[in-house]
Write a protein that holds these residues in place. Structure first.
Motif, PDB file in Angstrom:
ATOM      1  N   UNK A 113      -1.843  10.753  -7.262  1.00 57.03           N
ATOM      2  CA  UNK A 113      -2.585  11.474  -8.295  1.00 57.03           C
ATOM      3  C   UNK A 113      -1.771  12.678  -8.789  1.00 57.03           C
ATOM      4  N   UNK A 114      -1.073  13.316  -7.877  1.00 57.94           N
ATOM      5  CA  UNK A 114      -0.278  14.491  -8.223  1.00 57.94           C
ATOM      6  C   UNK A 114       0.934  14.114  -9.084  1.00 57.94           C
ATOM      7  N   UNK A 115       1.576  12.973  -8.756  1.00 52.88           N
ATOM      8  CA  UNK A 115       2.828  12.604  -9.425  1.00 52.88           C
ATOM      9  C   UNK A 115       2.653  11.600 -10.557  1.00 52.88           C
ATOM     10  N   UNK A 116       1.573  10.821 -10.519  1.00 53.66           N
ATOM     11  CA  UNK A 116       1.382   9.769 -11.512  1.00 53.66           C
ATOM     12  C   UNK A 116       2.157   8.495 -11.195  1.00 53.66           C
ATOM     13  N   UNK A 117       2.698   8.403  -9.968  1.00 56.12           N
ATOM     14  CA  UNK A 117       3.497   7.247  -9.549  1.00 56.12           C
ATOM     15  C   UNK A 117       2.821   6.610  -8.326  1.00 56.12           C
ATOM     16  N   UNK A 118       2.656   5.267  -8.311  1.00 58.94           N
ATOM     17  CA  UNK A 118       1.983   4.631  -7.176  1.00 58.94           C
ATOM     18  C   UNK A 118       2.850   4.599  -5.915  1.00 58.94           C
ATOM     19  N   UNK A 119       2.193   4.703  -4.785  1.00 58.45           N
ATOM     20  CA  UNK A 119       2.815   4.525  -3.473  1.00 58.45           C
ATOM     21  C   UNK A 119       4.016   5.445  -3.263  1.00 58.45           C
ATOM     22  N   UNK A 120       3.777   6.759  -3.377  1.00 60.98           N
ATOM     23  CA  UNK A 120       4.828   7.745  -3.097  1.00 60.98           C
ATOM     24  C   UNK A 120       4.477   8.644  -1.916  1.00 60.98           C
ATOM     25  N   UNK A 121       3.262   8.549  -1.399  1.00 59.72           N
ATOM     26  CA  UNK A 121       2.858   9.327  -0.232  1.00 59.72           C
ATOM     27  C   UNK A 121       3.346   8.664   1.046  1.00 59.72           C
ATOM     28  N   UNK A 122       2.803   9.055   2.193  1.00 57.28           N
ATOM     29  CA  UNK A 122       3.234   8.474   3.474  1.00 57.28           C
ATOM     30  C   UNK A 122       3.138   6.948   3.518  1.00 57.28           C
ATOM     31  N   UNK A 123       2.043   6.383   3.001  1.00 53.81           N
ATOM     32  CA  UNK A 123       1.900   4.922   2.989  1.00 53.81           C
ATOM     33  C   UNK A 123       2.964   4.285   2.101  1.00 53.81           C
ATOM     34  N   UNK A 124       3.276   4.919   0.985  1.00 59.40           N
ATOM     35  CA  UNK A 124       4.304   4.399   0.091  1.00 59.40           C
ATOM     36  C   UNK A 124       5.686   4.437   0.714  1.00 59.40           C
ATOM     37  N   UNK A 125       5.970   5.515   1.416  1.00 56.24           N
ATOM     38  CA  UNK A 125       7.266   5.611   2.109  1.00 56.24           C
ATOM     39  C   UNK A 125       7.370   4.535   3.183  1.00 56.24           C
ATOM     40  N   UNK A 126       6.246   4.286   3.884  1.00 56.30           N
ATOM     41  CA  UNK A 126       6.253   3.236   4.901  1.00 56.30           C
ATOM     42  C   UNK A 126       6.402   1.858   4.251  1.00 56.30           C
ATOM     43  N   UNK A 127       5.749   1.647   3.112  1.00 59.59           N
ATOM     44  CA  UNK A 127       5.914   0.381   2.390  1.00 59.59           C
ATOM     45  C   UNK A 127       7.374   0.182   2.009  1.00 59.59           C
ATOM     46  N   UNK A 128       8.028   1.233   1.513  1.00 53.88           N
ATOM     47  CA  UNK A 128       9.457   1.134   1.169  1.00 53.88           C
ATOM     48  C   UNK A 128      10.275   0.687   2.378  1.00 53.88           C
ATOM     49  N   UNK A 129       9.975   1.264   3.544  1.00 51.07           N
ATOM     50  CA  UNK A 129      10.688   0.890   4.774  1.00 51.07           C
ATOM     51  C   UNK A 129      10.420  -0.566   5.130  1.00 51.07           C
ATOM     52  N   UNK A 175      14.952  -6.724   1.994  1.00 49.21           N
ATOM     53  CA  UNK A 175      15.859  -6.390   0.892  1.00 49.21           C
ATOM     54  C   UNK A 175      15.152  -6.305  -0.463  1.00 49.21           C
ATOM     55  N   UNK A 176      13.969  -5.672  -0.468  1.00 47.84           N
ATOM     56  CA  UNK A 176      13.250  -5.433  -1.725  1.00 47.84           C
ATOM     57  C   UNK A 176      13.162  -3.934  -1.971  1.00 47.84           C
ATOM     58  N   UNK A 177      13.398  -3.527  -3.195  1.00 49.21           N
ATOM     59  CA  UNK A 177      13.140  -2.155  -3.612  1.00 49.21           C
ATOM     60  C   UNK A 177      12.555  -2.201  -5.014  1.00 49.21           C
ATOM     61  N   UNK A 178      12.215  -1.045  -5.568  1.00 48.05           N
ATOM     62  CA  UNK A 178      11.491  -1.016  -6.849  1.00 48.05           C
ATOM     63  C   UNK A 178      12.329  -1.482  -8.037  1.00 48.05           C
ATOM     64  N   UNK A 179      13.572  -1.773  -7.823  1.00 49.60           N
ATOM     65  CA  UNK A 179      14.351  -2.401  -8.895  1.00 49.60           C
ATOM     66  C   UNK A 179      14.095  -3.901  -8.934  1.00 49.60           C
ATOM     67  N   UNK A 180      13.396  -4.428  -7.897  1.00 51.11           N
ATOM     68  CA  UNK A 180      13.169  -5.873  -7.787  1.00 51.11           C
ATOM     69  C   UNK A 180      11.700  -6.276  -7.882  1.00 51.11           C
ATOM     70  N   UNK A 181      10.782  -5.300  -7.898  1.00 49.90           N
ATOM     71  CA  UNK A 181       9.359  -5.628  -7.989  1.00 49.90           C
ATOM     72  C   UNK A 181       8.646  -4.574  -8.818  1.00 49.90           C
ATOM     73  N   UNK A 225      -1.406  -6.383   5.263  1.00 50.24           N
ATOM     74  CA  UNK A 225      -2.133  -5.186   5.668  1.00 50.24           C
ATOM     75  C   UNK A 225      -1.669  -4.026   4.799  1.00 50.24           C
ATOM     76  N   UNK A 226      -2.587  -3.154   4.422  1.00 53.73           N
ATOM     77  CA  UNK A 226      -2.217  -1.970   3.650  1.00 53.73           C
ATOM     78  C   UNK A 226      -1.307  -1.101   4.522  1.00 53.73           C
ATOM     79  N   UNK A 227      -0.248  -0.537   3.949  1.00 54.31           N
ATOM     80  CA  UNK A 227       0.658   0.291   4.747  1.00 54.31           C
ATOM     81  C   UNK A 227      -0.044   1.437   5.479  1.00 54.31           C
ATOM     82  N   UNK A 228      -1.083   2.019   4.886  1.00 52.26           N
ATOM     83  CA  UNK A 228      -1.788   3.106   5.584  1.00 52.26           C
ATOM     84  C   UNK A 228      -2.499   2.577   6.830  1.00 52.26           C
ATOM     85  N   UNK A 229      -2.980   1.331   6.799  1.00 52.91           N
ATOM     86  CA  UNK A 229      -3.598   0.727   7.980  1.00 52.91           C
ATOM     87  C   UNK A 229      -2.555   0.534   9.081  1.00 52.91           C
TER      88      UNK A 229
END
Length: 189
Positions: free
Chosen positions: A50-66, A72-78, A155-159
């Protein structure tokens, strides 16, 4: 009506179709490759989103990136988006009326992307996009095809941050996702 990306983003940013517009800081439209073959869908933005306007950038988003780095997926591929584009208060589940008000935006994003795979992140997205009776503990990692698109749910990354015991299952689901990408996607790897 058919929109291009810019028109759809502008329409979404101006949305006042539900009460979430009154408490949002930013509309969280989506992020990633506009020609992606894979679409990830969460339930709704959290505080950082909500603060940044970008999805999945908080702790759950960082974990999803990991997690996605493992295959071998990153936001240039999805591309990644949510069922609702504005943060529900206190990160509660989005209400049915809020989902109904916002689902047209996700459908338009999907129409523009034309993904081969949609990955639901958590039960809310899976219940909306795969099956209203979806049970994440029972059905995660299963594949179904609808309208020529392959669907699965993780599973949702926050879960997974809250309950590490689910991580081995999540790893197997990621490997299944990787195999499906190799099977049906032409330019992801």
């Amino acid at each position: 009506m058919t929109y291009d990306w810019q028109q759809l983003r502008q329409l979404t940013l101006q949305c006042t179709q539900c009460a979430l517009c009154q408490t949002r800081t930013n509309v969280v439209f989506g992020d990633g490759a506009l020609d992606a073959e894979i679409l990830f869908v969460g339930e709704g933005p959290g505080e950082q989103e909500d603060r940044t306007g970008v999805p999945f950038v908080g702790p759950a988003g960082k974990f999803l990136d990991e997690m996605l780095c493992i295959i071998d997926l990153d936001r240039t591929k999805y591309y990644i988006a949510n069922i609702v584009k504005c943060r529900p208060p206190h990160n509660r589940d989005p209400l049915q009326t809020e989902q109904d008000a916002c689902i047209g935006f996700l459908r338009a994003q999907t129409k523009l992307l034309r993904p081969k795979i949609i990955v639901c992140l958590g039960r809310i997205a899976a219940m909306r996009l795969i099956d209203p009776n979806f049970k994440i503990t029972r059905d995660h990692g299963k594949w179904t095809q609808k309208g020529g698109i392959w669907f699965t749910a993780l599973y949702h990354p926050s879960a997974l941050l809250r309950d590490e015991s689910k991580r081995p299952e999540a790893f197997l689901d990621l490997k299944s996702l990787q195999a499906k990408i190799i099977e049906v996607c032409k330019h992801t790897y």
